[in-house]
Design a protein around this motif. Structure first.
Motif, PDB file in Angstrom:
ATOM      1  N   SER A  30       1.003  -0.872   0.042  1.00 15.95           N
ATOM      2  CA  SER A  30      -0.052  -0.270   0.494  1.00 15.95           C
ATOM      3  C   SER A  30       0.760   1.029   0.116  1.00 15.95           C
ATOM      4  O   SER A  30       0.815   1.960  -0.674  1.00 15.95           O
ATOM      5  N   SER A  31       1.989   1.502   0.624  1.00 12.37           N
ATOM      6  CA  SER A  31       2.934   2.422   0.756  1.00 12.37           C
ATOM      7  C   SER A  31       3.510   2.867  -0.368  1.00 12.37           C
ATOM      8  O   SER A  31       3.630   3.819  -1.151  1.00 12.37           O
ATOM      9  N   PHE A  34       0.888   4.399  -3.242  1.00 14.48           N
ATOM     10  CA  PHE A  34       0.787   4.639  -2.195  1.00 14.48           C
ATOM     11  C   PHE A  34       2.301   5.998  -3.408  1.00 14.48           C
ATOM     12  O   PHE A  34       1.217   7.593  -3.487  1.00 14.48           O
ATOM     13  N   SER A  37       1.171   6.626  -6.982  1.00 15.04           N
ATOM     14  CA  SER A  37       0.326   7.454  -7.350  1.00 15.04           C
ATOM     15  C   SER A  37       0.657   9.390  -6.771  1.00 15.04           C
ATOM     16  O   SER A  37       0.903  10.144  -7.452  1.00 15.04           O
ATOM     17  N   LEU A  97      -2.356  12.421   1.325  1.00 13.36           N
ATOM     18  CA  LEU A  97      -1.665  11.334   2.238  1.00 13.36           C
ATOM     19  C   LEU A  97      -3.621  11.758   2.820  1.00 13.36           C
ATOM     20  O   LEU A  97      -4.185   9.867   3.601  1.00 13.36           O
ATOM     21  N   PHE A 100      -6.684  10.481   1.520  1.00 14.50           N
ATOM     22  CA  PHE A 100      -6.619   8.672   0.982  1.00 14.50           C
ATOM     23  C   PHE A 100      -6.792   8.522   2.609  1.00 14.50           C
ATOM     24  O   PHE A 100      -7.405   7.653   2.812  1.00 14.50           O
ATOM     25  N   ARG A 104     -10.307   5.749   3.535  1.00 12.34           N
ATOM     26  CA  ARG A 104      -9.905   5.173   3.447  1.00 12.34           C
ATOM     27  C   ARG A 104     -11.375   4.590   5.028  1.00 12.34           C
ATOM     28  O   ARG A 104     -11.880   3.701   5.159  1.00 12.34           O
ATOM     29  N   TYR A 118     -11.272   6.924  -4.317  1.00 14.51           N
ATOM     30  CA  TYR A 118     -10.296   7.803  -3.628  1.00 14.51           C
ATOM     31  C   TYR A 118      -9.889   8.283  -5.344  1.00 14.51           C
ATOM     32  O   TYR A 118      -9.439   9.508  -5.019  1.00 14.51           O
ATOM     33  N   PHE A 166      -4.279   4.492  -7.220  1.00 15.62           N
ATOM     34  CA  PHE A 166      -4.266   4.517  -5.682  1.00 15.62           C
ATOM     35  C   PHE A 166      -5.248   3.633  -5.462  1.00 15.62           C
ATOM     36  O   PHE A 166      -4.675   1.995  -5.737  1.00 15.62           O
TER      37      PHE A 166
END
Length: 172
Positions: A30-31, A34, A37, A97, A100, A104, A118, A166
């Motif tokens: 996921s990092s 991110f 993106s 950040l 998102f 989430r 997203y 993302f």
């Protein structure tokens, strides 16, 4: 009996370690998605800003050729990220950040496809950035690409595209 208990304890430890490594792998993936993106949005953001400046120079009669376009793009990609008080990649990282993370949290309660939500979050984040950034700098438009409504619209679409990228690359 004791060996059976030890075996259960050992298997529990292995399951916990396996779960932790799976969770760690998901966090790392996921990092990475991110960051991909953010860099994608940063590239589109800087490209649009550079091209809008070059278009303005061309409109006032300055000679602009393909060599200048390429040189300005490379210079801005490096200069807007490694010089100045606030590198654009740090600003976009922070904005996306927050956008998102809020998306989430909201996805827990809202039943919608995550890639579209997203994308919406990325668009809203960038729109807020380009709309309210001048407020903090005495009404100066620091992002040349956001001086017009079309520029703000394009930059908002880059945020949506980054959010979509993302969202489609997340698992689960």
């Amino acid at each position: 009996m004791r060996s059976n208990k030890s075996l259960c304890l050992l298997s529990d430890m292995l399951l916990v370690n396996k779960f932790k490594s799976k969770k760690w792998a998901d966090i790392m993936r996921s990092s990475a998605v991110f960051l991909l993106s953010v860099f994608f949005v940063m590239f589109l953001f800087i490209t649009q800003t550079t091209l809008s400046n070059l278009l303005w120079l061309y409109q006032i009669g300055m000679p602009v050729d393909w060599g200048m376009v390429f040189s300005a793009m490379c210079s801005d990609l490096i200069g807007m990220n490694f010089s100045g008080v606030f590198p654009i990649v740090v600003i976009l990282f922070s904005v996306l950040l927050v956008a998102f993370l809020v998306a989430r949290i909201l996805l827990i309660w809202i039943a919608i496809d995550k890639e579209y939500f997203y994308a919406f979050a990325g668009a809203v984040g960038i729109l807020v950035l380009v709309s309210f950034l001048p407020t903090f700098f005495y009404d100066l438009e620091l992002v040349a690409g956001a001086r017009s409504v079309y520029g703000k619209l394009y930059l908002t679409m880059t945020g949506a595209l980054g959010g979509y990228v993302f969202g489609i690359n997340l698992e689960g």
